[in-house]
Design an enzyme around this catalytic site. Structure first.
Site, PDB file in Angstrom:
ATOM      1  N   GLY A 221      44.262  48.309  48.461  1.00 18.60           N
ATOM      2  CA  GLY A 221      45.542  48.627  48.120  1.00 18.60           C
ATOM      3  C   GLY A 221      45.808  50.012  47.674  1.00 18.60           C
TER       4      GLY A 221
ATOM      5  N   ARG B 197      42.706  41.568  52.687  1.00 19.79           N
ATOM      6  CA  ARG B 197      43.454  40.117  53.336  1.00 19.79           C
ATOM      7  C   ARG B 197      43.648  40.546  54.664  1.00 19.79           C
ATOM      8  NH1 ARG B 197      47.550  37.428  53.345  1.00 19.79           N
ATOM      9  NH2 ARG B 197      48.881  39.266  52.549  1.00 19.79           N
ATOM     10  N   THR B 198      44.654  41.325  55.024  1.00 24.34           N
ATOM     11  CA  THR B 198      44.963  41.688  56.331  1.00 24.34           C
ATOM     12  C   THR B 198      44.333  42.783  56.913  1.00 24.34           C
ATOM     13  OG1 THR B 198      46.932  42.923  55.427  1.00 24.34           O
ATOM     14  CG2 THR B 198      47.573  40.655  55.742  1.00 24.34           C
TER      15      THR B 198
ATOM     16  N   ALA C  83      38.388  45.120  38.932  1.00 23.11           N
ATOM     17  CA  ALA C  83      39.766  44.531  39.025  1.00 23.11           C
ATOM     18  C   ALA C  83      39.915  43.313  38.094  1.00 23.11           C
ATOM     19  CB  ALA C  83      39.594  43.599  40.640  1.00 23.11           C
ATOM     20  N   ARG C  84      39.505  42.096  37.996  1.00 20.76           N
ATOM     21  CA  ARG C  84      39.803  41.268  36.991  1.00 20.76           C
ATOM     22  C   ARG C  84      38.553  40.251  37.024  1.00 20.76           C
ATOM     23  NH1 ARG C  84      43.257  43.898  35.527  1.00 20.76           N
ATOM     24  NH2 ARG C  84      45.362  43.626  35.268  1.00 20.76           N
TER      25      ARG C  84
ATOM     26  N   GLU D  79      38.906  38.540  27.319  1.00 20.95           N
ATOM     27  CA  GLU D  79      38.794  39.885  26.691  1.00 20.95           C
ATOM     28  C   GLU D  79      39.569  40.051  25.364  1.00 20.95           C
ATOM     29  OE1 GLU D  79      40.376  43.026  29.490  1.00 20.95           O
ATOM     30  OE2 GLU D  79      39.377  42.134  31.221  1.00 20.95           O
TER      31      GLU D  79
ATOM     32  N   HIS E 271      37.353  47.452  29.428  1.00 21.15           N
ATOM     33  CA  HIS E 271      38.726  47.614  30.335  1.00 21.15           C
ATOM     34  C   HIS E 271      39.274  48.788  30.414  1.00 21.15           C
ATOM     35  CE1 HIS E 271      41.996  44.882  32.258  1.00 21.15           C
ATOM     36  NE2 HIS E 271      42.066  46.259  32.765  1.00 21.15           N
ATOM     37  N   ILE E 272      38.540  49.843  30.696  1.00 19.25           N
ATOM     38  CA  ILE E 272      38.783  51.324  30.589  1.00 19.25           C
ATOM     39  C   ILE E 272      38.872  51.998  31.766  1.00 19.25           C
ATOM     40  CG2 ILE E 272      38.258  51.909  28.254  1.00 19.25           C
ATOM     41  CD1 ILE E 272      35.830  52.537  31.163  1.00 19.25           C
TER      42      ILE E 272
HETATM   43  P1  NAP Z   1      47.561  46.388  45.840  1.00 14.47           P
HETATM   44  O1  NAP Z   1      48.037  47.729  45.908  1.00 14.47           O
HETATM   45  O2  NAP Z   1      48.450  45.360  45.826  1.00 14.47           O
HETATM   46  O3  NAP Z   1      46.368  45.976  46.564  1.00 14.47           O
HETATM   47  C1  NAP Z   1      45.640  44.969  46.663  1.00 14.47           C
HETATM   48  C2  NAP Z   1      44.598  44.968  47.680  1.00 14.47           C
HETATM   49  O4  NAP Z   1      43.844  43.833  47.488  1.00 14.47           O
HETATM   50  C3  NAP Z   1      45.141  44.859  48.906  1.00 14.47           C
HETATM   51  O5  NAP Z   1      44.379  45.495  50.037  1.00 14.47           O
HETATM   52  C4  NAP Z   1      44.949  43.499  49.408  1.00 14.47           C
HETATM   53  O6  NAP Z   1      45.076  43.152  50.827  1.00 14.47           O
HETATM   54  C5  NAP Z   1      43.643  43.077  48.659  1.00 14.47           C
HETATM   55  N1  NAP Z   1      43.830  41.503  48.534  1.00 14.47           N
HETATM   56  C6  NAP Z   1      44.549  40.750  48.187  1.00 14.47           C
HETATM   57  N2  NAP Z   1      44.317  39.297  48.174  1.00 14.47           N
HETATM   58  C7  NAP Z   1      43.086  39.240  48.917  1.00 14.47           C
HETATM   59  C8  NAP Z   1      42.376  38.484  49.332  1.00 14.47           C
HETATM   60  N3  NAP Z   1      42.587  37.223  49.153  1.00 14.47           N
HETATM   61  N4  NAP Z   1      41.167  38.662  50.190  1.00 14.47           N
HETATM   62  C9  NAP Z   1      40.959  39.956  50.269  1.00 14.47           C
HETATM   63  N5  NAP Z   1      41.835  41.010  50.002  1.00 14.47           N
HETATM   64  C10 NAP Z   1      42.733  40.574  49.266  1.00 14.47           C
HETATM   65  O7  NAP Z   1      46.814  46.553  44.061  1.00 14.47           O
HETATM   66  P2  NAP Z   1      46.476  47.923  43.544  1.00 14.47           P
HETATM   67  O8  NAP Z   1      47.355  48.485  42.805  1.00 14.47           O
HETATM   68  O9  NAP Z   1      45.553  48.566  44.493  1.00 14.47           O
HETATM   69  O10 NAP Z   1      45.190  47.083  42.149  1.00 14.47           O
HETATM   70  C11 NAP Z   1      44.488  46.022  42.470  1.00 14.47           C
HETATM   71  C12 NAP Z   1      44.088  45.464  41.223  1.00 14.47           C
HETATM   72  O11 NAP Z   1      43.364  46.407  40.178  1.00 14.47           O
HETATM   73  C13 NAP Z   1      45.262  45.264  40.216  1.00 14.47           C
HETATM   74  O12 NAP Z   1      45.937  43.835  40.685  1.00 14.47           O
HETATM   75  C14 NAP Z   1      44.361  44.886  39.047  1.00 14.47           C
HETATM   76  O13 NAP Z   1      44.258  43.595  38.765  1.00 14.47           O
HETATM   77  C15 NAP Z   1      43.293  46.029  39.047  1.00 14.47           C
HETATM   78  N6  NAP Z   1      43.679  47.076  38.089  1.00 14.47           N
HETATM   79  C16 NAP Z   1      42.543  47.079  36.871  1.00 14.47           C
HETATM   80  C17 NAP Z   1      42.606  48.143  36.251  1.00 14.47           C
HETATM   81  C18 NAP Z   1      41.604  48.362  35.082  1.00 14.47           C
HETATM   82  O14 NAP Z   1      41.649  49.344  34.208  1.00 14.47           O
HETATM   83  N7  NAP Z   1      40.450  47.813  35.434  1.00 14.47           N
HETATM   84  C19 NAP Z   1      43.576  49.192  36.395  1.00 14.47           C
HETATM   85  C20 NAP Z   1      44.558  48.880  37.286  1.00 14.47           C
HETATM   86  C21 NAP Z   1      44.520  47.706  38.321  1.00 14.47           C
HETATM   87  P3  NAP Z   1      45.892  43.526  51.818  1.00 14.47           P
HETATM   88  O15 NAP Z   1      46.075  44.941  51.993  1.00 14.47           O
HETATM   89  O16 NAP Z   1      45.785  42.758  53.058  1.00 14.47           O
HETATM   90  O17 NAP Z   1      47.351  43.171  51.083  1.00 14.47           O
END
Ligand code: NAP
Length: 315
Positions: free
Chosen positions: A148, A170-171, A229-230, A259, A278-279
């Site tokens: 994403g 996913r897609t 991610a999480r 956390e 978580h940074i």
């Molecule tokens: P995003 O734009 O919504 O992208 C999510 C990606 O994950 C998309 O490519 C989606 O696939 C894929 N996905 C979702 N469900 C899936 C599944 N079941 N199987 C395979 N792929 C799957 O989200 P983003 O902005 O990139 O952020 C991603 C995550 O990073 C957030 O949700 C958050 O949990 C984490 N995050 C962590 C921090 C940190 O400091 N650690 C900071 C910010 C965010 P599609 O492309 O097919 O829809």
């Protein structure tokens, strides 16, 4: 009269204070931002949009005519769990600066692993002077799970730094220069071919426990995992086994089931685990406030609500 936008947050006092200073400045001329606690009854009733950061769900429910909420975080699994399905639409934060910050973190920690830092740190503690074979990035593959906003930026950054990159989503996706995969077979292929596996997907019903025993045992021998991610996306018992008995060489973990990570967790002291608090990509208040102001300004101008989280899909 300018509309009032409630700011609903149970984040730490320092965090709330920083937002209480930045948001009114960013929304100056668009709306008055008021902490939930200071709203009059009329302002609660009139509110159509609110800005939220770890809100108490009861406070959101006390704004009966809300149409949408603007979250200050990128991950919204907690909000989705706490706000009712027929409640306001949830708009998460999408900030190009966050993609930049996250791709920097992916580069930093991939290079940390690529250059064998965990091993050299351990050697220093034992006063061991010993070099190891250096591979070129061209001989290494980075697998990015989730393509994403953050994953795609990270994939391109790794490519620009000469690594081979495999992506999984996913897609079906198409990103220039990145070999993209999807589906179960695609996941196993990425795990089996990657030297460094980076998690950048949301926590949903589908991704909870996605990397369990079967998946981790399909990883390439000696490969490493970076979870930005999480926490609950990886089964922790399976991860510890995969580190203790193979095939995994190391794990860089920035996110956890609970956390802060409890002192009793085995992960703290594990020789093959790097724990981060978580940074990897914190919300940057200055740029995020600007994004929020843009979204809310457009809404008051012509009624446009930014793309909201899809409740069925889970992200
Ligand atoms: P995003 O734009 O919504 O992208 C999510 C990606 O994950 C998309 O490519 C989606 O696939 C894929 N996905 C979702 N469900 C899936 C599944 N079941 N199987 C395979 N792929 C799957 O989200 P983003 O902005 O990139 O952020 C991603 C995550 O990073 C957030 O949700 C958050 O949990 C984490 N995050 C962590 C921090 C940190 O400091 N650690 C900071 C910010 C965010 P599609 O492309 O097919 O829809």
């Amino acid at each position: 009269m300018r509309p009032v936008v409630p700011f609903v947050s149970s984040a730490s006092p320092d965090e709330r204070q920083a937002w209480r200073e930045a948001l009114p400045q960013a929304l100056d001329g668009i709306a008055d931002v008021k902490p939930f606690e200071d709203l009059t009854d009329d302002e609660r009733t009139a509110a159509r949009v609110a800005i939220v950061a770890n809100p108490d769900p009861a406070n959101v429910a006390a704004l009966p005519n809300l149409i949408w909420v603007q979250s200050l975080w990128a991950g919204v699994e907690r909000l989705m769990g706490e706000l009712p399905a027929d409640g306001p639409k949830i708009v998460r934060l999408t900030d190009p600066q966050m993609a930049e910050t996250m791709s920097e973190a992916v580069l930093a920690w991939t290079l940390y692993l690529h250059r064998g830092m965990p091993r050299y740190v351990a050697q220093q503690r034992q006063k061991i002077w010993q070099d190891h074979e250096l591979k070129r990035p061209q001989e290494r593959t980075v697998g990015i799970l989730g393509l994403g906003k953050l994953g795609a930026a990270a994939a391109l950054r790794m490519k620009a730094n000469s690594f081979n990159v495999l992506g999984w989503s996913r897609t079906e996706k198409s990103i220039d220069g990145i070999a993209c995969r999807h589906g179960r077979d695609g996941l196993l292929e990425v795990l089996g071919k990657s030297d460094f596996i980076v998690l950048l997907m949301p926590l949903t019903d589908e991704t909870r426990g996605l990397l369990g025993r079967g998946e981790l045992s399909a990883c390439k021998k000696g490969s490493s995992i970076i979870n930005f991610a999480r926490g609950p996306i990886i089964d922790k018992a399976a991860l510890l086994d995969a580190l203790d008995q193979g095939p995994l060489g190391h794990a860089v973990l920035d996110v956890f089931d609970v956390e802060p990570l409890p002192p009793s967790s085995r992960l703290w002291d594990h020789a093959k685990v790097t724990v981060l608090p978580h940074i990897s990509a914190p919300t940057i208040i200055s740029t995020a406030s600007g994004i929020v102001a843009g979204n809310i300004g457009r809404y008051f101008e012509d009624g446009t609500i930014p793309p909201a989280v899809d409740r069925d899909r889970g992200y």
